[in-house]
Design a protein around this motif. Structure first.
Motif, PDB file in Angstrom:
ATOM      1  N   VAL A 152     -38.781  23.495 -27.888  1.00 32.25           N
ATOM      2  CA  VAL A 152     -40.204  23.460 -28.229  1.00 32.25           C
ATOM      3  C   VAL A 152     -40.501  22.470 -29.343  1.00 32.25           C
ATOM      4  CG1 VAL A 152     -40.537  25.837 -27.486  1.00 32.25           C
ATOM      5  CG2 VAL A 152     -40.007  25.363 -29.883  1.00 32.25           C
ATOM      6  N   LEU A 153     -39.518  21.748 -29.803  1.00 35.40           N
ATOM      7  CA  LEU A 153     -39.737  20.755 -30.854  1.00 35.40           C
ATOM      8  C   LEU A 153     -40.177  19.429 -30.242  1.00 35.40           C
ATOM      9  CD1 LEU A 153     -36.702  21.295 -33.262  1.00 35.40           C
ATOM     10  CD2 LEU A 153     -38.990  22.302 -33.380  1.00 35.40           C
ATOM     11  N   LYS A 154     -41.037  18.738 -30.977  1.00 33.68           N
ATOM     12  CA  LYS A 154     -41.480  17.404 -30.583  1.00 33.68           C
ATOM     13  C   LYS A 154     -41.457  16.520 -31.817  1.00 33.68           C
ATOM     14  CE  LYS A 154     -45.190  14.863 -28.286  1.00 33.68           C
ATOM     15  NZ  LYS A 154     -46.537  14.977 -27.620  1.00 33.68           N
ATOM     16  N   GLU A 155     -40.530  15.581 -31.830  1.00 31.71           N
ATOM     17  CA  GLU A 155     -40.346  14.690 -32.977  1.00 31.71           C
ATOM     18  C   GLU A 155     -40.152  15.496 -34.268  1.00 31.71           C
ATOM     19  OE1 GLU A 155     -43.660  12.051 -33.036  1.00 31.71           O
ATOM     20  OE2 GLU A 155     -43.063  11.000 -31.198  1.00 31.71           O
ATOM     21  N   GLY A 156     -39.385  16.550 -34.146  1.00 36.17           N
ATOM     22  CA  GLY A 156     -39.065  17.370 -35.311  1.00 36.17           C
ATOM     23  C   GLY A 156     -40.140  18.342 -35.731  1.00 36.17           C
ATOM     24  N   ARG A 157     -41.188  18.470 -34.932  1.00 38.14           N
ATOM     25  CA  ARG A 157     -42.278  19.398 -35.253  1.00 38.14           C
ATOM     26  C   ARG A 157     -42.332  20.517 -34.219  1.00 38.14           C
ATOM     27  NH1 ARG A 157     -47.522  15.794 -36.202  1.00 38.14           N
ATOM     28  NH2 ARG A 157     -46.935  15.053 -34.114  1.00 38.14           N
ATOM     29  N   LEU A 158     -42.790  21.680 -34.683  1.00 38.92           N
ATOM     30  CA  LEU A 158     -42.874  22.859 -33.823  1.00 38.92           C
ATOM     31  C   LEU A 158     -44.247  22.889 -33.157  1.00 38.92           C
ATOM     32  CD1 LEU A 158     -41.404  25.526 -33.019  1.00 38.92           C
ATOM     33  CD2 LEU A 158     -42.626  26.617 -34.905  1.00 38.92           C
ATOM     34  N   CYS A 159     -44.277  22.733 -31.846  1.00 41.71           N
ATOM     35  CA  CYS A 159     -45.542  22.623 -31.113  1.00 41.71           C
ATOM     36  C   CYS A 159     -45.963  23.990 -30.572  1.00 41.71           C
ATOM     37  CB  CYS A 159     -45.414  21.624 -29.973  1.00 41.71           C
ATOM     38  SG  CYS A 159     -45.141  19.936 -30.553  1.00 41.71           S
ATOM     39  N   LEU A 160     -47.157  24.422 -30.979  1.00 41.75           N
ATOM     40  CA  LEU A 160     -47.662  25.738 -30.603  1.00 41.75           C
ATOM     41  C   LEU A 160     -48.391  25.741 -29.263  1.00 41.75           C
ATOM     42  CD1 LEU A 160     -49.220  26.723 -34.061  1.00 41.75           C
ATOM     43  CD2 LEU A 160     -46.926  27.232 -33.235  1.00 41.75           C
ATOM     44  N   ALA A 161     -48.989  24.602 -28.888  1.00 41.14           N
ATOM     45  CA  ALA A 161     -49.823  24.560 -27.683  1.00 41.14           C
ATOM     46  C   ALA A 161     -49.910  23.127 -27.188  1.00 41.14           C
ATOM     47  CB  ALA A 161     -51.220  25.106 -27.982  1.00 41.14           C
ATOM     48  N   LYS A 162     -50.525  22.959 -26.026  1.00 38.90           N
ATOM     49  CA  LYS A 162     -50.721  21.619 -25.486  1.00 38.90           C
ATOM     50  C   LYS A 162     -51.790  20.852 -26.244  1.00 38.90           C
ATOM     51  CE  LYS A 162     -49.237  22.579 -20.739  1.00 38.90           C
ATOM     52  NZ  LYS A 162     -49.651  22.569 -19.315  1.00 38.90           N
ATOM     53  N   GLY A 163     -52.797  21.572 -26.734  1.00 40.42           N
ATOM     54  CA  GLY A 163     -53.889  20.905 -27.425  1.00 40.42           C
ATOM     55  C   GLY A 163     -54.875  21.912 -27.979  1.00 40.42           C
ATOM     56  N   LEU A 164     -56.111  21.473 -28.163  1.00 32.09           N
ATOM     57  CA  LEU A 164     -57.185  22.320 -28.683  1.00 32.09           C
ATOM     58  C   LEU A 164     -58.305  22.403 -27.653  1.00 32.09           C
ATOM     59  CD1 LEU A 164     -57.441  20.931 -32.333  1.00 32.09           C
ATOM     60  CD2 LEU A 164     -56.270  23.020 -31.601  1.00 32.09           C
ATOM     61  N   LYS A 165     -59.089  23.465 -27.740  1.00 28.27           N
ATOM     62  CA  LYS A 165     -60.287  23.611 -26.921  1.00 28.27           C
ATOM     63  C   LYS A 165     -61.377  24.256 -27.763  1.00 28.27           C
ATOM     64  CE  LYS A 165     -59.067  28.145 -24.997  1.00 28.27           C
ATOM     65  NZ  LYS A 165     -58.829  28.916 -23.754  1.00 28.27           N
ATOM     66  N   VAL A 166     -62.595  24.186 -27.275  1.00 26.61           N
ATOM     67  CA  VAL A 166     -63.733  24.741 -28.010  1.00 26.61           C
ATOM     68  C   VAL A 166     -63.662  26.264 -27.993  1.00 26.61           C
ATOM     69  CG1 VAL A 166     -66.244  24.942 -28.090  1.00 26.61           C
ATOM     70  CG2 VAL A 166     -65.187  22.757 -27.501  1.00 26.61           C
ATOM     71  N   GLU A 167     -63.748  26.836 -29.179  1.00 28.86           N
ATOM     72  CA  GLU A 167     -63.838  28.294 -29.267  1.00 28.86           C
ATOM     73  C   GLU A 167     -65.296  28.726 -29.194  1.00 28.86           C
ATOM     74  OE1 GLU A 167     -61.703  31.684 -31.908  1.00 28.86           O
ATOM     75  OE2 GLU A 167     -62.824  30.179 -33.051  1.00 28.86           O
ATOM     76  N   ARG A 168     -66.158  28.002 -29.914  1.00 30.89           N
ATOM     77  CA  ARG A 168     -67.597  28.265 -29.834  1.00 30.89           C
ATOM     78  C   ARG A 168     -68.353  27.073 -30.417  1.00 30.89           C
ATOM     79  NH1 ARG A 168     -66.046  31.155 -34.330  1.00 30.89           N
ATOM     80  NH2 ARG A 168     -67.177  30.669 -36.255  1.00 30.89           N
ATOM     81  N   ILE A 169     -69.575  26.900 -29.937  1.00 29.31           N
ATOM     82  CA  ILE A 169     -70.489  25.905 -30.503  1.00 29.31           C
ATOM     83  C   ILE A 169     -71.262  26.586 -31.630  1.00 29.31           C
ATOM     84  CG2 ILE A 169     -72.467  24.409 -30.073  1.00 29.31           C
ATOM     85  CD1 ILE A 169     -70.007  23.410 -28.704  1.00 29.31           C
ATOM     86  N   GLU A 170     -71.141  26.047 -32.840  1.00 32.46           N
ATOM     87  CA  GLU A 170     -71.779  26.678 -33.984  1.00 32.46           C
ATOM     88  C   GLU A 170     -73.240  26.251 -34.127  1.00 32.46           C
ATOM     89  OE1 GLU A 170     -69.283  25.743 -37.297  1.00 32.46           O
ATOM     90  OE2 GLU A 170     -67.522  26.695 -36.418  1.00 32.46           O
ATOM     91  N   SER A 171     -73.532  24.987 -33.853  1.00 36.56           N
ATOM     92  CA  SER A 171     -74.915  24.510 -33.928  1.00 36.56           C
ATOM     93  C   SER A 171     -75.036  23.202 -33.178  1.00 36.56           C
ATOM     94  CB  SER A 171     -75.361  24.317 -35.384  1.00 36.56           C
ATOM     95  OG  SER A 171     -74.611  23.288 -36.005  1.00 36.56           O
ATOM     96  N   VAL A 172     -76.255  22.889 -32.746  1.00 38.79           N
ATOM     97  CA  VAL A 172     -76.545  21.616 -32.090  1.00 38.79           C
ATOM     98  C   VAL A 172     -77.786  21.024 -32.737  1.00 38.79           C
ATOM     99  CG1 VAL A 172     -75.534  22.319 -29.897  1.00 38.79           C
ATOM    100  CG2 VAL A 172     -77.954  22.700 -30.290  1.00 38.79           C
ATOM    101  N   LEU A 173     -77.843  19.702 -32.782  1.00 38.62           N
ATOM    102  CA  LEU A 173     -79.022  19.007 -33.280  1.00 38.62           C
ATOM    103  C   LEU A 173     -79.767  18.465 -32.073  1.00 38.62           C
ATOM    104  CD1 LEU A 173     -80.219  18.306 -36.082  1.00 38.62           C
ATOM    105  CD2 LEU A 173     -79.209  16.044 -35.832  1.00 38.62           C
ATOM    106  N   PRO A 174     -81.089  18.697 -31.961  1.00 36.98           N
ATOM    107  CA  PRO A 174     -81.830  18.207 -30.792  1.00 36.98           C
ATOM    108  C   PRO A 174     -81.607  16.719 -30.588  1.00 36.98           C
ATOM    109  CG  PRO A 174     -83.210  19.656 -32.107  1.00 36.98           C
ATOM    110  CD  PRO A 174     -81.954  19.429 -32.896  1.00 36.98           C
ATOM    111  N   PRO A 175     -81.297  16.290 -29.367  1.00 37.89           N
ATOM    112  CA  PRO A 175     -80.991  14.879 -29.128  1.00 37.89           C
ATOM    113  C   PRO A 175     -82.226  13.997 -29.227  1.00 37.89           C
ATOM    114  CG  PRO A 175     -81.024  16.096 -27.064  1.00 37.89           C
ATOM    115  CD  PRO A 175     -81.174  17.111 -28.154  1.00 37.89           C
ATOM    116  N   GLU A 176     -81.991  12.735 -29.561  1.00 36.85           N
ATOM    117  CA  GLU A 176     -83.043  11.727 -29.592  1.00 36.85           C
ATOM    118  C   GLU A 176     -82.493  10.440 -29.007  1.00 36.85           C
ATOM    119  OE1 GLU A 176     -85.471  11.148 -32.924  1.00 36.85           O
ATOM    120  OE2 GLU A 176     -85.360  13.218 -33.632  1.00 36.85           O
ATOM    121  N   THR A 177     -83.406   9.550 -28.614  1.00 35.66           N
ATOM    122  CA  THR A 177     -83.012   8.278 -28.021  1.00 35.66           C
ATOM    123  C   THR A 177     -82.765   7.244 -29.106  1.00 35.66           C
ATOM    124  OG1 THR A 177     -84.294   8.759 -26.030  1.00 35.66           O
ATOM    125  CG2 THR A 177     -83.685   6.466 -26.415  1.00 35.66           C
TER     126      THR A 177
END
Length: 347
Positions: free
Chosen positions: A170-195
């Motif tokens: 489970v080591l990668k370049e001497g580091r202990l890798c817990l998972a393949k990557g990250l994913k969104v747990e929740r969206i905390e806030s959004v700002l209304p989009p503009e052009t």
């Protein structure tokens, strides 16, 4: 003067014919049939002068109305599918997860740990180093290390931890890798989009969690890793492309920044003000936290305090609550943005 059929007006071919050769109508016997004084009716309606004056029939009206309705429906459908997608947490989550899955290398520092010399095997720890030994004991339970051997050298007691075959894989370049990557747990806030510069731009503040964690990662391990795999107050800018939201790439971001670069006399109103709110402030980094703490530590150095930043969570615009580590001790502080600096705020 010739005789004509009273039914269709066709000229009678012979005086003693009993039936009309055109429509089959029987001629009355011994009587004179109708002889028109006007020209005979045209058998071809296109040659009839009255044909151009006829009202359209019901079938024509129905077909015309159906055609107009179809054109209207097609126009409405095109307008519906051409409209920009809604800036919803669900749409942003899908876009950010796609970005994170496509750039897993950017999350390696968060999911692959370098907090311990994992490449060294075996490793020795002091029996009194409870924090390190507790973490290694969790890895023993996960099957990555064997139960430690106790070694006594004079007044010192050491523990020797030996890696298992599973722990090595489970080591990668001497580091202990817990998972393949990250994913969104929740969206905390959004700002209304503009052009901006012809593109629709939006902003999402979100937290992440481990994506596809290894089967040996437990909740107890996650609790021992503040800021690793669970990151709050993350910010990304998104734009619409091919009818869907996506995270802005470097070129798109550069174009937007160029279009919104504030002039010296520009204020904070309008699109430029919106862009300034959109792009900042980001959470304080290690140096900003140390600068904010300096007035309160009374001459102690950063090295003496063993200051390390943990995770930061956005509380409001320009205000973050951060976890910091002072040696083995964990503290929580609140920081607020004042101009270009961060200052410590009383709880």
């Amino acid at each position: 003067m010739g005789l004509f059929c009273t039914e269709c007006g066709q000229r009678k071919e012979s005086a003693d014919a009993l039936f009309c050769t055109h429509c089959g109508q029987r001629f009355p016997s011994g009587t004179t049939v109708f002889q028109p004084t006007l020209a005979p009716l045209a058998s071809d309606p296109l040659r009839s002068p009255a044909a151009s004056l006829r009202r359209p029939g019901k079938r024509t009206l129905l077909l015309g109305g159906a055609g107009l309705a179809l054109l209207f429906a097609l126009g409405a459908g095109v307008a519906y599918y051409m409209r920009p997608p809604a800036a919803t947490p669900e749409a942003y989550t899908e876009a950010i997860n796609h970005h994170l899955a496509s750039h897993r290398e950017q999350a390696q520092d968060k999911v692959c740990l370098s907090n311990f010399p994992y490449a060294t095997n075996p490793v020795f720890t002091n029996a009194s180093d409870t924090a390190t030994n507790h973490w290694l004991d969790l890895l023993v339970k996960a099957g990555l290390y064997r139960q430690p051997d106790t070694l006594t050298e004079g007044f010192w007691t050491k523990l020797r931890y030996t890696q298992t075959d599973k722990g090595h894989t489970v080591l990668k370049e001497g580091r202990l890798c817990l998972a393949k990557g990250l994913k969104v747990e929740r969206i905390e806030s959004v700002l209304p989009p503009e052009t901006i510069a012809g593109a629709l731009v939006g902003k999402a503040v979100f937290s992440t969690t481990l994506d596809a964690p290894a089967d040996w990662v437990t909740e107890e391990m996650r609790r021992e890793l503040p800021g690793e795999g669970h990151l709050t107050g993350q910010t990304l800018l998104l734009t619409v492309q091919d009818g869907a939201w996506q995270v802005m790439d470097a070129a798109q971001l550069q174009r937007s920044q160029t279009a919104q670069a504030p002039s010296p006399e520009a204020g904070t109103s309008g699109l430029r003000g919106w862009w300034q709110r959109l792009t900042g402030p980001t959470e304080p980094d290690d140096d900003a936290i140390w600068t904010a703490l300096m007035p309160h530590v009374h001459g102690l150095s950063r090295e003496a305090l063993q200051l390390r930043k943990g995770s930061c969570e956005r509380q409001a615009e320009g205000r973050f609550r951060c976890v910091i580590h002072l040696g083995d001790r964990e503290e929580r502080i609140s920081l607020i943005r004042e101009g270009e600096s961060w200052v410590l705020q009383d709880e």
